[in-house]
Design a protein around this motif. Structure first.
Motif, PDB file in Angstrom:
ATOM      1  N   ALA A 153      46.325 -26.617 -21.749  1.00 20.91           N
ATOM      2  CA  ALA A 153      45.687 -25.303 -21.882  1.00 20.91           C
ATOM      3  C   ALA A 153      45.923 -24.732 -23.279  1.00 20.91           C
ATOM      4  CB  ALA A 153      46.213 -24.355 -20.814  1.00 20.91           C
ATOM      5  N   ALA A 154      47.143 -24.839 -23.777  1.00 24.45           N
ATOM      6  CA  ALA A 154      47.454 -24.336 -25.116  1.00 24.45           C
ATOM      7  C   ALA A 154      46.652 -25.086 -26.177  1.00 24.45           C
ATOM      8  CB  ALA A 154      48.946 -24.453 -25.391  1.00 24.45           C
ATOM      9  N   ALA A 155      46.559 -26.378 -26.034  1.00 23.60           N
ATOM     10  CA  ALA A 155      45.814 -27.181 -27.008  1.00 23.60           C
ATOM     11  C   ALA A 155      44.328 -26.849 -26.974  1.00 23.60           C
ATOM     12  CB  ALA A 155      46.023 -28.669 -26.743  1.00 23.60           C
ATOM     13  N   LEU A 156      43.780 -26.662 -25.785  1.00 19.04           N
ATOM     14  CA  LEU A 156      42.351 -26.383 -25.658  1.00 19.04           C
ATOM     15  C   LEU A 156      42.001 -25.009 -26.219  1.00 19.04           C
ATOM     16  CD1 LEU A 156      41.563 -27.827 -22.108  1.00 19.04           C
ATOM     17  CD2 LEU A 156      41.357 -28.940 -24.324  1.00 19.04           C
ATOM     18  N   GLU A 157      42.964 -24.108 -26.265  1.00 26.67           N
ATOM     19  CA  GLU A 157      42.716 -22.762 -26.781  1.00 26.67           C
ATOM     20  C   GLU A 157      43.055 -22.629 -28.261  1.00 26.67           C
ATOM     21  OE1 GLU A 157      44.875 -20.095 -24.260  1.00 26.67           O
ATOM     22  OE2 GLU A 157      43.750 -20.690 -22.486  1.00 26.67           O
ATOM     23  N   LEU A 163      44.912 -36.696 -29.269  1.00 27.74           N
ATOM     24  CA  LEU A 163      43.618 -36.030 -29.403  1.00 27.74           C
ATOM     25  C   LEU A 163      42.548 -36.742 -28.579  1.00 27.74           C
ATOM     26  CD1 LEU A 163      41.958 -33.767 -30.668  1.00 27.74           C
ATOM     27  CD2 LEU A 163      41.525 -35.284 -32.602  1.00 27.74           C
ATOM     28  N   ILE A 164      42.581 -38.066 -28.557  1.00 23.30           N
ATOM     29  CA  ILE A 164      41.632 -38.821 -27.735  1.00 23.30           C
ATOM     30  C   ILE A 164      41.799 -38.419 -26.272  1.00 23.30           C
ATOM     31  CG2 ILE A 164      41.022 -41.118 -26.867  1.00 23.30           C
ATOM     32  CD1 ILE A 164      41.827 -42.201 -29.684  1.00 23.30           C
ATOM     33  N   GLY A 165      43.034 -38.384 -25.789  1.00 24.64           N
ATOM     34  CA  GLY A 165      43.286 -37.990 -24.408  1.00 24.64           C
ATOM     35  C   GLY A 165      42.828 -36.575 -24.119  1.00 24.64           C
ATOM     36  N   LEU A 166      43.098 -35.642 -25.036  1.00 28.13           N
ATOM     37  CA  LEU A 166      42.650 -34.261 -24.860  1.00 28.13           C
ATOM     38  C   LEU A 166      41.131 -34.153 -24.867  1.00 28.13           C
ATOM     39  CD1 LEU A 166      45.174 -32.277 -27.090  1.00 28.13           C
ATOM     40  CD2 LEU A 166      44.970 -32.192 -24.599  1.00 28.13           C
ATOM     41  N   CYS A 167      40.485 -34.911 -25.726  1.00 28.80           N
ATOM     42  CA  CYS A 167      39.022 -34.894 -25.779  1.00 28.80           C
ATOM     43  C   CYS A 167      38.431 -35.420 -24.473  1.00 28.80           C
ATOM     44  CB  CYS A 167      38.512 -35.714 -26.962  1.00 28.80           C
ATOM     45  SG  CYS A 167      38.789 -34.912 -28.561  1.00 28.80           S
ATOM     46  N   LEU A 168      39.008 -36.489 -23.955  1.00 22.64           N
ATOM     47  CA  LEU A 168      38.542 -37.009 -22.674  1.00 22.64           C
ATOM     48  C   LEU A 168      38.678 -35.951 -21.584  1.00 22.64           C
ATOM     49  CD1 LEU A 168      40.153 -40.567 -22.738  1.00 22.64           C
ATOM     50  CD2 LEU A 168      37.714 -40.039 -22.878  1.00 22.64           C
ATOM     51  N   MET A 227      38.368 -30.538 -34.697  1.00 26.11           N
ATOM     52  CA  MET A 227      37.984 -31.894 -34.307  1.00 26.11           C
ATOM     53  C   MET A 227      37.795 -31.970 -32.796  1.00 26.11           C
ATOM     54  SD  MET A 227      39.805 -35.574 -35.061  1.00 26.11           S
ATOM     55  CE  MET A 227      39.854 -35.347 -36.817  1.00 26.11           C
ATOM     56  N   PHE A 228      38.658 -31.278 -32.049  1.00 23.77           N
ATOM     57  CA  PHE A 228      38.529 -31.257 -30.597  1.00 23.77           C
ATOM     58  C   PHE A 228      37.198 -30.648 -30.192  1.00 23.77           C
ATOM     59  CE2 PHE A 228      38.925 -28.919 -26.621  1.00 23.77           C
ATOM     60  CZ  PHE A 228      39.178 -29.964 -25.757  1.00 23.77           C
ATOM     61  N   ASP A 229      36.848 -29.530 -30.793  1.00 25.18           N
ATOM     62  CA  ASP A 229      35.578 -28.875 -30.469  1.00 25.18           C
ATOM     63  C   ASP A 229      34.395 -29.803 -30.713  1.00 25.18           C
ATOM     64  OD1 ASP A 229      36.783 -26.525 -29.657  1.00 25.18           O
ATOM     65  OD2 ASP A 229      36.611 -25.583 -31.627  1.00 25.18           O
ATOM     66  N   LYS A 232      52.247 -35.489 -22.391  1.00 22.00           N
ATOM     67  CA  LYS A 232      51.604 -34.400 -23.123  1.00 22.00           C
ATOM     68  C   LYS A 232      50.175 -34.146 -22.637  1.00 22.00           C
ATOM     69  CE  LYS A 232      52.183 -34.602 -27.537  1.00 22.00           C
ATOM     70  NZ  LYS A 232      52.057 -34.916 -28.973  1.00 22.00           N
ATOM     71  N   ILE A 233      49.402 -35.193 -22.435  1.00 16.11           N
ATOM     72  CA  ILE A 233      47.992 -34.993 -22.092  1.00 16.11           C
ATOM     73  C   ILE A 233      47.761 -34.740 -20.603  1.00 16.11           C
ATOM     74  CG2 ILE A 233      47.117 -36.248 -24.090  1.00 16.11           C
ATOM     75  CD1 ILE A 233      46.626 -38.665 -22.327  1.00 16.11           C
ATOM     76  N   ASN A 234      48.826 -34.761 -19.813  1.00 21.29           N
ATOM     77  CA  ASN A 234      48.695 -34.460 -18.386  1.00 21.29           C
ATOM     78  C   ASN A 234      49.505 -33.235 -17.964  1.00 21.29           C
ATOM     79  OD1 ASN A 234      46.932 -36.593 -17.114  1.00 21.29           O
ATOM     80  ND2 ASN A 234      48.332 -37.842 -18.309  1.00 21.29           N
ATOM     81  N   ASP A 235      50.106 -32.543 -18.916  1.00 18.74           N
ATOM     82  CA  ASP A 235      50.859 -31.326 -18.643  1.00 18.74           C
ATOM     83  C   ASP A 235      49.905 -30.132 -18.758  1.00 18.74           C
ATOM     84  OD1 ASP A 235      52.360 -28.852 -19.804  1.00 18.74           O
ATOM     85  OD2 ASP A 235      53.935 -30.069 -18.870  1.00 18.74           O
ATOM     86  N   LYS A 236      49.685 -29.420 -17.649  1.00 15.12           N
ATOM     87  CA  LYS A 236      48.685 -28.348 -17.608  1.00 15.12           C
ATOM     88  C   LYS A 236      48.909 -27.293 -18.690  1.00 15.12           C
ATOM     89  CE  LYS A 236      47.497 -28.703 -12.757  1.00 15.12           C
ATOM     90  NZ  LYS A 236      47.390 -28.008 -11.480  1.00 15.12           N
TER      91      LYS A 236
END
Length: 103
Positions: free
Chosen positions: A84-88, A39-44, A94-96, A76-80
């Motif tokens: 994209a799936a996680a961001l949607e 989640l930290i990586g995705l948030c960044l 928590m990400f938002d 996981k955090i560098n796979d497009k």
């Protein structure tokens, strides 16, 4: 006490292709078994993609030796497609809140 998840030294920026930049961030999870490292990586990634207007190639990784499953999380955090799936995903409240701009 500061967590120092990211420091000035953990961010490298260099020219990339024409009018672009390669940005690499090596972040430190809070503990070697941090359950929120993905989640930290995705948030960044989300915050940078939302706020950086320059053309960049972004690599976000856990600093070497700082997490028990760093290789798996880095993939996981560098796979497009996974990003994209996680961001949607509407369930990632928590990400938002992580990438929301301060008013």
């Amino acid at each position: 006490k500061r967590l120092l998840v990211i420091t000035d030294e953990s961010v490298q920026v260099q020219p990339f292709e024409e009018n672009g930049y390669l940005v690499r961030i090596d972040f430190n999870p809070t503990v070697p078994h941090c359950s929120l490292a993905s989640l930290i990586g995705l948030c960044l990634r989300g915050k940078i993609q939302k706020n950086v207007v320059e053309r960049i190639k972004l690599d976000i990784v856990i600093a070497e030796g700082k997490h028990s499953t760093e290789e798996e999380i880095n993939k996981k955090i560098n796979d497009k497609e996974r990003v994209a799936a996680a961001l949607e995903n509407p369930n990632l409240e928590m990400f938002d809140s992580c990438i929301r701009d301060e008013e």
